[in-house]
Design a protein around this motif. Structure first.
Motif, PDB file in Angstrom:
ATOM      1  N   ALA A 231      19.409  27.919   4.626  1.00 62.14           N
ATOM      2  CA  ALA A 231      18.739  29.041   3.960  1.00 62.14           C
ATOM      3  C   ALA A 231      17.975  28.571   2.728  1.00 62.14           C
ATOM      4  N   PHE A 232      18.604  27.738   1.912  1.00 54.70           N
ATOM      5  CA  PHE A 232      17.969  27.307   0.664  1.00 54.70           C
ATOM      6  C   PHE A 232      16.892  26.251   0.892  1.00 54.70           C
ATOM      7  N   SER A 233      16.968  25.517   2.013  1.00 50.85           N
ATOM      8  CA  SER A 233      15.944  24.505   2.277  1.00 50.85           C
ATOM      9  C   SER A 233      14.556  25.115   2.417  1.00 50.85           C
ATOM     10  N   ALA A 234      14.503  26.398   2.798  1.00 45.37           N
ATOM     11  CA  ALA A 234      13.212  27.068   2.944  1.00 45.37           C
ATOM     12  C   ALA A 234      12.456  27.120   1.625  1.00 45.37           C
ATOM     13  N   VAL A 235      13.186  27.162   0.495  1.00 41.27           N
ATOM     14  CA  VAL A 235      12.526  27.217  -0.817  1.00 41.27           C
ATOM     15  C   VAL A 235      12.744  25.927  -1.593  1.00 41.27           C
ATOM     16  N   GLY A 236      13.366  24.934  -0.940  1.00 39.48           N
ATOM     17  CA  GLY A 236      13.652  23.677  -1.635  1.00 39.48           C
ATOM     18  C   GLY A 236      12.407  22.983  -2.152  1.00 39.48           C
ATOM     19  N   SER A 237      11.322  23.021  -1.370  1.00 41.71           N
ATOM     20  CA  SER A 237      10.096  22.342  -1.799  1.00 41.71           C
ATOM     21  C   SER A 237       9.529  22.960  -3.064  1.00 41.71           C
ATOM     22  N   ALA A 238       9.570  24.293  -3.167  1.00 37.95           N
ATOM     23  CA  ALA A 238       9.047  24.956  -4.363  1.00 37.95           C
ATOM     24  C   ALA A 238       9.893  24.615  -5.581  1.00 37.95           C
ATOM     25  N   VAL A 239      11.206  24.554  -5.411  1.00 39.86           N
ATOM     26  CA  VAL A 239      12.095  24.209  -6.518  1.00 39.86           C
ATOM     27  C   VAL A 239      11.827  22.778  -6.989  1.00 39.86           C
ATOM     28  N   VAL A 240      11.650  21.864  -6.047  1.00 41.55           N
ATOM     29  CA  VAL A 240      11.400  20.467  -6.404  1.00 41.55           C
ATOM     30  C   VAL A 240      10.066  20.319  -7.122  1.00 41.55           C
ATOM     31  N   ARG A 241       9.040  21.033  -6.671  1.00 45.14           N
ATOM     32  CA  ARG A 241       7.737  20.944  -7.347  1.00 45.14           C
ATOM     33  C   ARG A 241       7.820  21.517  -8.757  1.00 45.14           C
ATOM     34  N   TRP A 242       8.667  22.520  -8.952  1.00 44.42           N
ATOM     35  CA  TRP A 242       8.830  23.112 -10.281  1.00 44.42           C
ATOM     36  C   TRP A 242       9.654  22.193 -11.193  1.00 44.42           C
ATOM     37  N   MET A 243      10.712  21.611 -10.664  1.00 42.69           N
ATOM     38  CA  MET A 243      11.603  20.786 -11.473  1.00 42.69           C
ATOM     39  C   MET A 243      11.101  19.353 -11.618  1.00 42.69           C
ATOM     40  N   GLY A 244      10.383  18.869 -10.625  1.00 51.50           N
ATOM     41  CA  GLY A 244      10.093  17.441 -10.555  1.00 51.50           C
ATOM     42  C   GLY A 244      11.164  16.761  -9.714  1.00 51.50           C
ATOM     43  N   SER A 245      10.791  15.732  -8.970  1.00 49.69           N
ATOM     44  CA  SER A 245      11.729  15.135  -8.019  1.00 49.69           C
ATOM     45  C   SER A 245      12.896  14.448  -8.703  1.00 49.69           C
ATOM     46  N   LYS A 246      12.673  13.812  -9.855  1.00 49.47           N
ATOM     47  CA  LYS A 246      13.785  13.141 -10.538  1.00 49.47           C
ATOM     48  C   LYS A 246      14.827  14.152 -11.010  1.00 49.47           C
ATOM     49  N   ARG A 247      14.388  15.216 -11.660  1.00 48.06           N
ATOM     50  CA  ARG A 247      15.333  16.224 -12.138  1.00 48.06           C
ATOM     51  C   ARG A 247      16.057  16.892 -10.974  1.00 48.06           C
TER      52      ARG A 247
END
Length: 442
Positions: free
Chosen positions: A83-99
């Motif tokens: 379920a959360f993987s559907a929005v995982g890309s948006a979260v990563v782009r907001w946080m940055g991949s390292k964070r």
């Protein structure tokens, strides 16, 4: 203003404008130079985190047996992950991949801690939270590793395909060794126990795993900040724009054709964790033998990942490598389906170990080739592509964990065999589509 003063001001302005450009170029060169180092650190961090998690996961269906707590909590985990993987890309782009990598590790830490006092009130909430953090750590991993590989290739005038294959081979080889190290630790600490070992033995095991998690988090913090935001990187000014970016890969026929193979990669991993350990290893070797069998599985996975990564140079090589892995797993499935029965003695004990080794070959192939192919085919939307990888992969894993307590081994083997043939056929058709459009750079 005097002409001389105007010239000085203009020169100063030029210097101020040039400085950021020089600084940006220097940062990019430094990032490219540090790419191999970052891959080493990333691989080592995942080693510490997942040697603990994988060993704990392998024991869930045999240790936390009350009301199938272990299997059900893993089913909840991978449903949440899906379920959360559907929005995982948006979260990563907001946080940055390292964070995202650092924050993502916290869920694994909480899951290990919950195993010190396993119950529906500790394991289920921990599994739900881990599903969220897993979605961002894996999108972050795919994004970070792809960015590092492409940056290194461009700055050193190297072909992108072999560079992606080499970086993915190193990462997945190190990652596969988690099954070796973690399960050997499990084997050592639970070797004298029955039904999962004594309470003291299990608690000591999970305390050791917590220490490994902390080391992994520290290593994640040592990574360089590495987020490629080129001119073609979309900015999401609204939820609708973000949603369009997330689902963009699904409009690509290449993604639709690779999804069955992604789903099968999840099925075959969950088959090992939930079915192989419980229905094939435990009846012959006992619960304490799970660690040894999975260590051999992991060793084969390590070797295959490293070799497959080195051999990857483009679509042709990936097709050949995936074909070898699919054939190996098909042989194992037909053997289990038609000929296998538990045997006593040395030969009977060796059979589950041999099956684990062969299955590790297939897993190493799928992990390296899927990651490299997504990096090549979907470079412009790599966060969304790796999010799709985890959506379908984790969804398939959840299916196995929910089904495994209620269906027979024979039914599970037939399901796996059917899924393998469908996914491999779809992948072969993908190679024809890509070759026709000539979109992959070898």
């Amino acid at each position: 203003m005097a002409p001389a003063e105007a010239e000085l001001a203009a020169a100063a302005g030029d210097d101020e404008e040039a400085a950021p450009l020089v600084s940006t170029g220097a940062r990019r060169a430094a990032a490219a130079a540090g790419a191999p180092r970052d891959v080493h650190v990333l691989s080592l961090a995942f080693l510490f985190v997942f040697l603990a998690y994988h060993a704990a996961q392998n024991l869930q269906s045999t240790v936390n047996t009350d009301e199938n707590l272990g299997s059900m909590s893993l089913g909840v985990l991978y449903t949440s992950f899906t379920a959360f993987s559907a929005v995982g890309s948006a979260v990563v782009r907001w946080m940055g991949s390292k964070r995202a990598l650092v924050v993502g590790t916290s869920g694994y830490l909480l899951f290990i801690a919950a195993n010190l006092a396993p119950s529906w009130y500790t394991m289920v909430p921990a599994s739900l939270y881990l599903g969220f953090t897993a979605s961002i750590i894996w999108v972050g991993q795919g994004t970070y590793l792809t960015s590092a590989a492409l940056s290194h290739a461009r700055e050193n005038n190297l072909p992108e395909g072999p560079t992606l294959g080499s970086f993915n081979g190193e990462f997945w080889g190190m990652f596969a060794s988690t099954q070796v190290i973690g399960n050997l630790i499990s084997l050592a600490l639970l070797r004298n126990g029955k039904d999962g070992g004594s309470v003291t033995g299990k608690n000591l095991l999970f305390v050791v795993f917590l220490g490994c998690m902390i080391v992994g988090i520290v290593l994640m913090c040592l990574l360089s900040k590495r987020d490629e935001k080129g001119n073609n990187a979309p900015t999401h000014s609204s939820f609708g724009a973000m949603l369009k970016y997330i689902v963009a890969p699904l409009k690509d026929r290449r993604m639709l054709l690779i999804i069955p193979l992604i789903a099968y990669s999840g099925l075959q991993q969950a088959f090992v964790w939930a079915v192989f350990t419980k229905s094939i290893v435990t009846p012959v070797l006992g619960i304490s033998g799970v660690g040894g069998a999975m260590a051999i599985y992991g060793a084969a996975d390590v070797v295959c990942s490293l070799v497959a990564g080195r051999l990857t140079s483009g679509l042709h090589s990936a097709t050949f490598i995936v074909s070898v892995g699919a054939i190996v797993q098909a042989v194992v499935l037909f053997w289990l389906l038609l000929f296998y029965s538990p045997m006593a003695g040395l030969l009977g004990a060796a059979v589950p170990l041999f099956i684990g080794a062969l299955w590790g070959v297939g897993d190493g192939v799928l992990n390296t080739q899927l990651s490299a192919l997504l990096g090549l085919l979907f470079e412009d939307v790599k966060e969304a592509a790796f999010a799709q990888l985890k959506v379908w992969q984790s969804g398939a894993i959840a299916v196995i964990f929910f089904l495994s307590p209620s269906i027979t081994l024979q039914a599970m083997l037939m399901l796996m065999t059917t899924a393998l043939f469908i996914s491999f056929g779809s992948f072969l058709f993908l190679t024809l589509v890509v070759e026709k459009s000539s979109t992959v750079r070898s």
